[in-house]
Design a protein around this motif. Structure first.
Motif, PDB file in Angstrom:
ATOM      1  N   VAL A  65     -12.918 -14.433 -32.863  1.00 42.86           N
ATOM      2  CA  VAL A  65     -13.439 -15.311 -31.625  1.00 42.86           C
ATOM      3  C   VAL A  65     -14.658 -14.525 -30.968  1.00 42.86           C
ATOM      4  O   VAL A  65     -15.775 -14.746 -30.663  1.00 42.86           O
ATOM      5  N   PHE A  66     -14.198 -13.413 -30.483  1.00 42.64           N
ATOM      6  CA  PHE A  66     -14.903 -12.302 -29.721  1.00 42.64           C
ATOM      7  C   PHE A  66     -16.462 -12.158 -30.585  1.00 42.64           C
ATOM      8  O   PHE A  66     -17.583 -12.098 -30.126  1.00 42.64           O
ATOM      9  N   GLU A  67     -16.483 -11.908 -31.863  1.00 42.45           N
ATOM     10  CA  GLU A  67     -17.335 -11.219 -32.601  1.00 42.45           C
ATOM     11  C   GLU A  67     -18.344 -12.597 -32.888  1.00 42.45           C
ATOM     12  O   GLU A  67     -19.386 -12.327 -33.088  1.00 42.45           O
ATOM     13  N   LYS A  81     -17.612 -18.099 -31.067  1.00 39.90           N
ATOM     14  CA  LYS A  81     -17.599 -19.434 -31.649  1.00 39.90           C
ATOM     15  C   LYS A  81     -16.028 -19.785 -31.127  1.00 39.90           C
ATOM     16  O   LYS A  81     -15.075 -19.000 -31.536  1.00 39.90           O
ATOM     17  N   LYS A  82     -15.624 -20.926 -30.528  1.00 39.58           N
ATOM     18  CA  LYS A  82     -14.255 -21.309 -30.427  1.00 39.58           C
ATOM     19  C   LYS A  82     -13.526 -21.527 -31.730  1.00 39.58           C
ATOM     20  O   LYS A  82     -13.881 -21.856 -32.733  1.00 39.58           O
ATOM     21  N   ILE A  83     -12.253 -21.309 -31.531  1.00 34.48           N
ATOM     22  CA  ILE A  83     -11.224 -21.570 -32.660  1.00 34.48           C
ATOM     23  C   ILE A  83     -10.207 -22.302 -32.077  1.00 34.48           C
ATOM     24  O   ILE A  83      -9.494 -21.980 -30.940  1.00 34.48           O
ATOM     25  N   HIS A  84      -9.774 -23.308 -32.665  1.00 35.38           N
ATOM     26  CA  HIS A  84      -8.594 -24.395 -32.417  1.00 35.38           C
ATOM     27  C   HIS A  84      -7.761 -24.399 -33.514  1.00 35.38           C
ATOM     28  O   HIS A  84      -8.072 -25.029 -34.429  1.00 35.38           O
ATOM     29  N   PHE A  85      -6.472 -23.819 -33.294  1.00 34.20           N
ATOM     30  CA  PHE A  85      -5.614 -24.005 -34.363  1.00 34.20           C
ATOM     31  C   PHE A  85      -4.409 -25.078 -34.081  1.00 34.20           C
ATOM     32  O   PHE A  85      -3.961 -24.997 -33.026  1.00 34.20           O
ATOM     33  N   LYS A  86      -4.067 -25.689 -35.104  1.00 35.99           N
ATOM     34  CA  LYS A  86      -2.843 -26.621 -34.715  1.00 35.99           C
ATOM     35  C   LYS A  86      -1.713 -26.294 -35.995  1.00 35.99           C
ATOM     36  O   LYS A  86      -2.245 -25.612 -36.998  1.00 35.99           O
ATOM     37  N   GLY A  87      -0.456 -26.244 -35.869  1.00 38.50           N
ATOM     38  CA  GLY A  87       0.299 -25.893 -36.902  1.00 38.50           C
ATOM     39  C   GLY A  87       0.424 -24.335 -37.010  1.00 38.50           C
ATOM     40  O   GLY A  87       0.569 -23.780 -38.233  1.00 38.50           O
ATOM     41  N   LEU A  88       0.471 -23.653 -36.022  1.00 40.37           N
ATOM     42  CA  LEU A  88       0.504 -22.100 -36.205  1.00 40.37           C
ATOM     43  C   LEU A  88       1.696 -21.734 -36.699  1.00 40.37           C
ATOM     44  O   LEU A  88       1.754 -20.499 -36.984  1.00 40.37           O
ATOM     45  N   ASN A 126       8.384 -16.676 -32.219  1.00 42.28           N
ATOM     46  CA  ASN A 126       9.399 -16.527 -31.280  1.00 42.28           C
ATOM     47  C   ASN A 126       9.392 -17.517 -30.103  1.00 42.28           C
ATOM     48  O   ASN A 126      10.209 -17.899 -29.285  1.00 42.28           O
ATOM     49  N   GLU A 127       8.217 -17.687 -29.880  1.00 46.47           N
ATOM     50  CA  GLU A 127       7.664 -18.622 -28.604  1.00 46.47           C
ATOM     51  C   GLU A 127       7.781 -20.177 -28.851  1.00 46.47           C
ATOM     52  O   GLU A 127       7.358 -20.678 -27.956  1.00 46.47           O
ATOM     53  N   GLY A 128       7.761 -20.445 -30.061  1.00 48.83           N
ATOM     54  CA  GLY A 128       7.488 -21.796 -30.509  1.00 48.83           C
ATOM     55  C   GLY A 128       6.032 -22.401 -30.313  1.00 48.83           C
ATOM     56  O   GLY A 128       5.864 -23.689 -30.124  1.00 48.83           O
ATOM     57  N   ILE A 129       4.869 -21.425 -30.674  1.00 47.89           N
ATOM     58  CA  ILE A 129       3.444 -21.797 -30.290  1.00 47.89           C
ATOM     59  C   ILE A 129       3.235 -22.344 -31.497  1.00 47.89           C
ATOM     60  O   ILE A 129       3.275 -21.884 -32.744  1.00 47.89           O
ATOM     61  N   ASP A 130       2.781 -23.869 -31.309  1.00 48.48           N
ATOM     62  CA  ASP A 130       2.224 -24.611 -32.541  1.00 48.48           C
ATOM     63  C   ASP A 130       0.740 -24.792 -32.309  1.00 48.48           C
ATOM     64  O   ASP A 130       0.118 -25.213 -33.388  1.00 48.48           O
ATOM     65  N   SER A 131       0.281 -24.684 -30.997  1.00 46.37           N
ATOM     66  CA  SER A 131      -1.369 -24.981 -31.064  1.00 46.37           C
ATOM     67  C   SER A 131      -1.987 -23.687 -30.221  1.00 46.37           C
ATOM     68  O   SER A 131      -1.328 -23.247 -29.204  1.00 46.37           O
ATOM     69  N   CYS A 132      -3.177 -23.539 -30.489  1.00 49.55           N
ATOM     70  CA  CYS A 132      -3.874 -22.743 -29.452  1.00 49.55           C
ATOM     71  C   CYS A 132      -5.286 -22.891 -29.454  1.00 49.55           C
ATOM     72  O   CYS A 132      -5.833 -23.397 -30.643  1.00 49.55           O
ATOM     73  N   ILE A 133      -5.924 -22.583 -28.327  1.00 44.31           N
ATOM     74  CA  ILE A 133      -7.529 -22.575 -28.599  1.00 44.31           C
ATOM     75  C   ILE A 133      -7.962 -21.339 -27.649  1.00 44.31           C
ATOM     76  O   ILE A 133      -7.500 -20.894 -26.947  1.00 44.31           O
ATOM     77  N   CYS A 134      -8.954 -20.694 -28.436  1.00 42.03           N
ATOM     78  CA  CYS A 134      -9.557 -19.327 -27.895  1.00 42.03           C
ATOM     79  C   CYS A 134     -10.985 -19.767 -27.729  1.00 42.03           C
ATOM     80  O   CYS A 134     -11.728 -20.111 -28.715  1.00 42.03           O
ATOM     81  N   LEU A 135     -11.493 -19.395 -26.892  1.00 41.26           N
ATOM     82  CA  LEU A 135     -12.811 -19.875 -26.168  1.00 41.26           C
ATOM     83  C   LEU A 135     -13.669 -18.478 -26.069  1.00 41.26           C
ATOM     84  O   LEU A 135     -13.163 -17.559 -25.399  1.00 41.26           O
ATOM     85  N   PRO A 136     -14.811 -18.535 -26.421  1.00 40.82           N
ATOM     86  CA  PRO A 136     -15.651 -17.094 -25.999  1.00 40.82           C
ATOM     87  C   PRO A 136     -16.071 -17.338 -24.806  1.00 40.82           C
ATOM     88  O   PRO A 136     -16.351 -18.264 -24.100  1.00 40.82           O
ATOM     89  N   LEU A 137     -16.024 -16.082 -24.138  1.00 38.43           N
ATOM     90  CA  LEU A 137     -16.499 -15.881 -22.640  1.00 38.43           C
ATOM     91  C   LEU A 137     -17.910 -15.284 -22.771  1.00 38.43           C
ATOM     92  O   LEU A 137     -17.919 -14.167 -23.362  1.00 38.43           O
TER      93      LEU A 137
END
Length: 176
Positions: free
Chosen positions: A59-61, A64-71, A85-96
Motif C-alpha cells: 500500500v505504501f509503495e 493505493k488502498k487495499i480492502h481485503f475480505k476473507g482474510l 489468532n485474532e479472528g481477523i476477516d476484513s481489513c482496509i489499508c489506506l495510503p497517507l
C-alpha cells in the motif's frame, strides 16, 4: 496519532487500528506504527520492520488502498498467523499522502464486514490524518530550524564580542 487510532478503534471496535509512518534515513526505510487500544495487544509497537512483501508495504509503495475480505485463509507467515489468532476477516489499508508525497499507511483490521460507506469514511479520516501529520512535521521542522538559527545567532554574537575585545586590546597596546 494514538488518539486518532483510539477514536477509530472506539467507533469500529476492530482488533487493531494502526498508523504506519515512513521513517527515512540513509541506510533503511521502515514504517513506525501507532495503534489503537485493544485488550489483546500491546499498544506500544514502536518501530517495527515491515517486510517488503507485506500488504502494508505494498500500500505504501503503490499509494493505493487495499480492502481485503476473507482474510482468515488468504495469508501465510506472520500476517496470516495474526489474522487467524485474532479472528481477523476484513481489513482496509489506506495510503497517507499529501501532495503525492507518501507519509505512511492507515490500517483497520476487524472481524466485521467493512461496508462501502465505511471505506469512504475511513478514506476521509486517512486524508485528515495525513494532513495532520504533514502539519506536525512542518511544525517540528520549523522549531528545529528556529533552534539552529538561535544557536547560530548566539555563536555570532560571541564571535563579535571576542573580535571587539581583540581589536580593543590591539588599539590599547599600539596607543598606549
Amino acid at each position: 496519532l494514538n488518539k486518532c487510532c483510539d477514536a477509530v478503534y472506539a467507533h469500529y471496535k476492530p482488533a487493531r487500528a494502526v498508523i504506519w509512518l515512513l521513517k527515512k534515513n540513509d541506510t533503511e526505510r521502515n514504517l513506525q506504527a501507532f495503534q489503537g487500544r485493544s485488550d489483546r495487544l500491546d499498544p506500544a509497537l514502536g518501530i517495527i520492520e515491515i517486510d517488503s512483501e507485506s500488504m502494508i508495504w505494498r500500500v505504501f509503495e503503490s499509494q493505493k488502498k487495499i480492502h481485503f475480505k476473507g482474510l482468515l485463509n488468504s495469508f501465510n507467515g506472520r500476517e496470516g498467523r495474526w489474522f487467524q489468532n485474532e479472528g481477523i476477516d476484513s481489513c482496509i489499508c489506506l495510503p497517507l499522502q499529501v501532495s503525492n508525497q507518501p507519509l505512511g499507511v492507515f490500517g483497520l483490521f476487524t472481524s466485521e464486514k467493512i461496508e462501502k460507506g465505511d471505506i469512504d469514511a475511513l478514506s476521509s479520516v486517512a486524508q485528515k490524518i495525513a494532513l495532520g501529520i504533514s502539519r506536525k512535521w512542518g511544525e517540528m521542522t520549523q522549531i528545529k530550524l528556529h533552534d539552529e538559527l538561535k544557536a547560530l545567532t548566539v555563536h555570532l554574537q560571541a564571535v563579535q564580542e571576542s573580535e571587539k575585545k581583540s581589536i580593543a586590546r590591539e588599539l590599547h597596546d599600539e596607543l598606549g
